[in-house]
Design an enzyme around this catalytic site. Sequence first.
Site, PDB file in Angstrom:
ATOM      1  N   ASP A  71       0.853  -1.193   0.000  1.00 59.74           N
ATOM      2  CA  ASP A  71       0.000   0.000   0.000  1.00 59.74           C
ATOM      3  C   ASP A  71       0.887   1.241   0.000  1.00 59.74           C
ATOM      4  OD1 ASP A  71       0.786  -0.632   2.695  1.00 59.74           O
ATOM      5  OD2 ASP A  71      -0.754   0.731   3.470  1.00 59.74           O
ATOM      6  N   GLU A 106      -0.048  -0.660   5.931  1.00 57.84           N
ATOM      7  CA  GLU A 106       1.076  -0.126   6.700  1.00 57.84           C
ATOM      8  C   GLU A 106       0.937   1.381   6.811  1.00 57.84           C
ATOM      9  OE1 GLU A 106       4.945   1.236   8.055  1.00 57.84           O
ATOM     10  OE2 GLU A 106       3.961   1.827   6.202  1.00 57.84           O
TER      11      GLU A 106
END
Length: 385
Positions: free
Chosen positions: A74, A140
Amino acid sequence: MNVDPVAIARDLLRCPSVTPEEGGALAYLERVLKSAGFEVHRLIFAEPGTAPVGNLFARIGAGHPYLMFAGHTDVVPAGDAAKWSHPPFSGEIADGTLFGRGAVDMKGAVACAVAAVLDHLQANSGKPKGAISFLITGDEEGVAVNGSVKLLRWAAEHGEKFDHCILGEPTNPKSLGDMIKIGRRGSLNASLIVTGTQGHVAYPDLADNPIRGLMTIMTALLAEPLDHGSAHFDPSNLEFTTIDIGNKTVNLIPGEASARFNVRYNDCHSATALKTLVEARAHKAAKDRIRWRIAWDASNADVFLTAPGPFVDLVSGAIADITRRKPALSTSGGTSDARFIKDYCPVIEFGLVNATMHAIDERVATADLVALTSIYRRLLDRYFA
Ligand SMILES: [Zn+2]
């Protein structure tokens, strides 16, 4: 090298995987790893009040030694796409530089790890002498509750017993080989709240202004250092981030005043000991005169250190072999998912150059992708020698 890390990095950068969107990045990795013989699991974790997030766990081989590569696909949003010199999800290369959101944080390093592992496997008839896994999260950059925390727990419940982990977060300030991270400081957030008595500003004797008390305690908390650092850590630091009273009335003494602060703490303290220390200093300054309390936020960012030893030497050695430089062993910077991994196995962070992470025109030199792949490859050869 038979596997091209630049091509993998480009493919990943073309996936618009802004947290919590998977954007095709994990599906891509699943395809690549499956065709190399990995057993791949795609796991979606959810929790009330948060968006469900996709994660990936892949393993090849069995037994020990067992090396895990961790990372995330991500990315943070691109910001104003018009300000980029190349579209943020196009994976364009210009003058030996690959542009795109996630180039260094951290699709680039994920690509390097995948390329290095595939190359290592090809050179060793398709199987490691032990086990290799990828633990890749899509959570994250967000709140990080549906990512590594749950993925690690899932892996442990399924019998995965990692010996060591490399997390490919961007760790180098200027050039590849500058720095590895062997630990991270802990982080605590809190509110200091002082209660007074509200009243008319012209009759202060009838009121008790909490701003005076707040200033007294804040000054005391900033007066003395929390420690003087330790062998591998800088001194701990307490920083106030806001003072909140919210009083818009000019002739009113407010009834309450508060301030927020964050402490980044080293291995001189546990979270509990640090709270006790801060509260003792506040208590001493308040002298039974000021009505105060500290409300500590819940924290999942404890201090940790992967002590220098054979694993740190192995990583440093691989870096030195390829870059001809000896990396600094650092515990600086913010928190990362290493704070979760350290509960399962020793973890070291080493990735690309962090200068453009989260910035407009995030980018990586293709030469760095090739060099980081060589470093990971060297590390794998030594680890499974
Ligand atoms: Zn990152």
